[in-house]
Design an enzyme around this catalytic site. Structure first.
Site, PDB file in Angstrom:
ATOM      1  N   GLY A 138       0.777  -1.241   0.000  1.00 52.95           N
ATOM      2  CA  GLY A 138       0.000   0.000   0.000  1.00 52.95           C
ATOM      3  C   GLY A 138       0.801   1.280   0.000  1.00 52.95           C
TER       4      GLY A 138
ATOM      5  N   GLU B 163       4.268  -6.424   1.460  1.00 54.65           N
ATOM      6  CA  GLU B 163       3.789  -6.850   0.136  1.00 54.65           C
ATOM      7  C   GLU B 163       3.508  -5.663  -0.792  1.00 54.65           C
ATOM      8  OE1 GLU B 163       1.018 -10.524   1.788  1.00 54.65           O
ATOM      9  OE2 GLU B 163       0.123  -8.619   1.202  1.00 54.65           O
ATOM     10  N   PRO B 164       4.493  -4.875  -1.095  1.00 53.89           N
ATOM     11  CA  PRO B 164       4.212  -3.749  -1.991  1.00 53.89           C
ATOM     12  C   PRO B 164       4.112  -4.178  -3.453  1.00 53.89           C
ATOM     13  CG  PRO B 164       6.528  -3.786  -1.401  1.00 53.89           C
ATOM     14  CD  PRO B 164       5.881  -4.941  -0.672  1.00 53.89           C
ATOM     15  N   GLY B 165       3.193  -3.584  -4.185  1.00 49.19           N
ATOM     16  CA  GLY B 165       3.093  -3.822  -5.621  1.00 49.19           C
ATOM     17  C   GLY B 165       3.337  -2.521  -6.358  1.00 49.19           C
ATOM     18  N   ARG B 166       2.405  -1.578  -6.116  1.00 47.79           N
ATOM     19  CA  ARG B 166       2.440  -0.286  -6.798  1.00 47.79           C
ATOM     20  C   ARG B 166       3.795   0.424  -6.677  1.00 47.79           C
ATOM     21  NH1 ARG B 166      -2.373   2.671  -6.803  1.00 47.79           N
ATOM     22  NH2 ARG B 166      -3.003   1.087  -5.326  1.00 47.79           N
TER      23      ARG B 166
ATOM     24  N   CYS C  95     -17.293   4.239 -25.456  1.00 42.65           N
ATOM     25  CA  CYS C  95     -18.642   4.785 -25.437  1.00 42.65           C
ATOM     26  C   CYS C  95     -19.130   4.990 -24.008  1.00 42.65           C
ATOM     27  CB  CYS C  95     -19.575   3.861 -26.196  1.00 42.65           C
ATOM     28  SG  CYS C  95     -18.986   3.589 -27.859  1.00 42.65           S
ATOM     29  N   GLU C  96     -18.412   5.771 -23.262  1.00 47.93           N
ATOM     30  CA  GLU C  96     -18.768   6.106 -21.869  1.00 47.93           C
ATOM     31  C   GLU C  96     -18.293   7.525 -21.646  1.00 47.93           C
ATOM     32  OE1 GLU C  96     -19.923   4.539 -18.978  1.00 47.93           O
ATOM     33  OE2 GLU C  96     -20.458   2.732 -20.093  1.00 47.93           O
TER      34      GLU C  96
HETATM   35  C1  LIG Z   1      -3.361  -8.152   0.507  1.00 46.48           C
HETATM   36  C2  LIG Z   1      -2.676  -7.161  -0.357  1.00 46.48           C
HETATM   37  N1  LIG Z   1      -1.340  -7.064  -0.298  1.00 46.48           N
HETATM   38  C3  LIG Z   1      -0.676  -6.185  -1.080  1.00 46.48           C
HETATM   39  C4  LIG Z   1      -1.342  -5.341  -1.935  1.00 46.48           C
HETATM   40  C5  LIG Z   1      -0.544  -4.399  -2.782  1.00 46.48           C
HETATM   41  O1  LIG Z   1      -0.877  -3.068  -2.606  1.00 46.48           O
HETATM   42  P1  LIG Z   1      -0.019  -1.958  -3.324  1.00 46.48           P
HETATM   43  O2  LIG Z   1       0.109  -2.344  -4.753  1.00 46.48           O
HETATM   44  O3  LIG Z   1      -0.788  -0.703  -3.155  1.00 46.48           O
HETATM   45  O4  LIG Z   1       1.309  -1.921  -2.659  1.00 46.48           O
HETATM   46  C6  LIG Z   1      -2.734  -5.399  -2.027  1.00 46.48           C
HETATM   47  C7  LIG Z   1      -3.480  -4.519  -2.931  1.00 46.48           C
HETATM   48  O5  LIG Z   1      -4.642  -4.509  -3.083  1.00 46.48           O
HETATM   49  C8  LIG Z   1      -3.420  -6.343  -1.216  1.00 46.48           C
HETATM   50  O6  LIG Z   1      -4.745  -6.457  -1.261  1.00 46.48           O
END
Ligand SMILES: Cc1ncc(COP(=O)(O)O)c(C=O)c1O
Length: 458
Positions: A267, A309-312, A383-384
């Site tokens: 997050g 657990e970062p993704g973004r 089309c939105e």
């Molecule tokens: C359980 C969990 N972990 C990690 C993430 C990754 O979040 P972010 O990409 O914002 O770091 C999410 C995103 O929805 C999530 O639901």
């Protein structure tokens, strides 16, 4: 300078509508001497000519560097080996899986499909974590069979399901328990996943019974608690509060057995526009590790191994989406004019503005221009009327059909949330590095779009 009253308050009138704001663009984005944008040495016009538009362009070295920096920041702050999972839901392909695992990260997946991508990338299953609030029996079995490093249990019914699968496979499965800490992250409501009234995790007061149920199974090993409080969060306050609440419960759990880990989820926020001020990852890591250490000391319990657990924060800033401008239209709004610039993609390649009201920024990519800045709205071709890619930014006022425009920070939750709305094929993803570009996910063709329609004559 003329400020358009339709501009939102946060949007500053730029001195130069060609400038690439620091922190918003991929690390290796710059303007060439001729004025066009290049990413990792590959010019926008070359990318568009070779691969077409819309096109996701990923700065590979940027992803690798962010993954490495994040891991190092948390290891340094915690003084230990922190388990960093890349959240594959942000964007997963076999290439990206290799980049992040080579940087020492694990991968978190949340469906059989994401698991299949990680497996196809030959990621060691022990380095995978499996999420999901409603995993199918088949998904659970596949995880157990593969030897996935941890399954995150999201409800009490999953305890028996996973235990039974592990027993059948003659193995002991590591599990975490996802907890709804009740902490409200300061972000958009749809992204705040730890409110009480939502589907993820189990409430704090039910944790002791759930952990006792896990421990009652010989086929399960309890690793620890998990919390994810939301996404696009800029300060450590929410994480710190969640950590305090989880550790408070952890103290009681330690009387019944070990609790080796604490997973605080992902997050971490990124800059989508120049107005977003991002906390340096070293500072976030230090603050989080500090809270965990202090809290454990106060409770008199051992410091668990941290997991995140970062993704973004890893993939988001690495990518720009290139579009070609098709039409430019001035619309009178009261006394003011809003310039609608329509591009050849839209909500099918970036649903976030329509889904969350997310803001993005934009620049002309194929040239720079000395024309006065004009307030624009970048619209898609769907089309939105809500099909907007960029609600508001300034572009040089001579923006015109045929220009290429680039929208930065589109690495996370754009391709992965892409759709075929209006039968648009999903764009290709191209990785650029050291002056070279290669397709890592190909563009969908018309044949792909027709392939599942059983009425089509072969
Ligand atoms: C359980 C969990 N972990 C990690 C993430 C990754 O979040 P972010 O990409 O914002 O770091 C999410 C995103 O929805 C999530 O639901």
């Amino acid at each position: 300078m003329s400020v358009n009253p339709l501009a939102p308050e946060w949007l500053a009138h730029p001195d130069d509508a060609n400038a690439l704001a620091a922190g918003v663009w991929p690390m290796h984005a710059a303007r060439t001497a001729s004025g066009e944008i290049q990413i990792a040495g590959v010019a926008a016009s070359q990318l568009a000519a070779e691969f077409g538009t819309p096109l996701y362009v990923v700065d590979e070295a940027d992803v690798r560097a962010r993954a490495t920096a994040l891991k190092r920041a948390f290891d340094d702050a915690a003084g230990a080996d922190v388990k960093v999972y890349y959240a594959g839901k942000a964007f997963l392909s076999t290439e990206v899986a290799r980049w992040v695992t080579e940087a020492g990260l694990n991968i978190d997946v949340c469906s059989g499909g994401e698991l299949a991508v990680a497996v196809a990338a030959e990621v060691d299953p022990a380095r995978l974590g499996m999420h999901g609030n409603n995993k199918s029996h088949a998904e659970i079995d596949r995880c157990v069979e593969l030897g996935v490093g941890a399954i995150v249990l999201d409800s009490v019914v999953e305890v028996d399901r996973v235990a039974e699968s592990a027993r059948r496979h003659g193995t002991v499965q590591n599990v975490r328990l996802r907890v709804n800490s009740g902490v409200h992250a300061s972000t958009h409501e749809y992204l705040a996943t730890a409110r009480e009234d939502q589907k993820f995790g189990i409430p704090l007061d039910q944790v002791p019974d759930a952990v006792a149920a896990i421990r009652a199974h010989d086929s399960l090993r309890f690793l620890g608690l998990h919390s994810h409080i939301g996404s696009q969060i800029f300060d450590s306050g929410g994480f710190a509060e969640a950590a305090r609440r989880l550790l408070g419960v952890q103290k009681g759990l330690l009387t019944g057995g070990e609790v080796p880990e604490l997973n605080l989820g992902g997050g971490f926020g990124i800059a989508y526009t120049a107005a977003d001020v991002v906390t340096p990852i070293e500072q976030l890591a230090a603050e989080l590790a500090g809270v965990v250490h202090a809290e454990c000391a106060a409770l008199g319990i051992p410091v668990p191994r941290l997991a995140i657990e970062p993704g973004r924060a890893i993939i988001g800033p690495s990518t720009v989406t290139l579009y070609e401008v098709g039409t430019v239209k001035d619309v009178q709004v009261g006394e003011s004019v809003r310039r609608y610039v329509s591009v050849d993609g839209g909500m099918s390649d970036n649903i976030r503005p329509a889904l969350y009201g997310a803001d993005y920024s934009v620049r002309i990519a194929s040239r720079s221009s000395a024309a006065d800045p004009a307030l624009v709205r970048i619209a898609g071709k769907h089309c939105e009327s809500g099909d907007i890619v960029v609600h508001a930014d300034y572009l040089p006022g001579d923006v015109t059909p045929g220009d290429l425009v680039a929208v930065p920070a589109t690495g996370a939750y754009c391709w992965s949330l892409a759709s075929n709305y209006n039968y648009l094929g999903r764009p290709a993803v191209v990785a650029v590095r050291d002056g070279a570009a290669r397709v890592i996910v190909r563009r969908e063709t018309e044949a792909d779009l027709l392939a599942r329609d059983m009425g089509v004559t072969p």
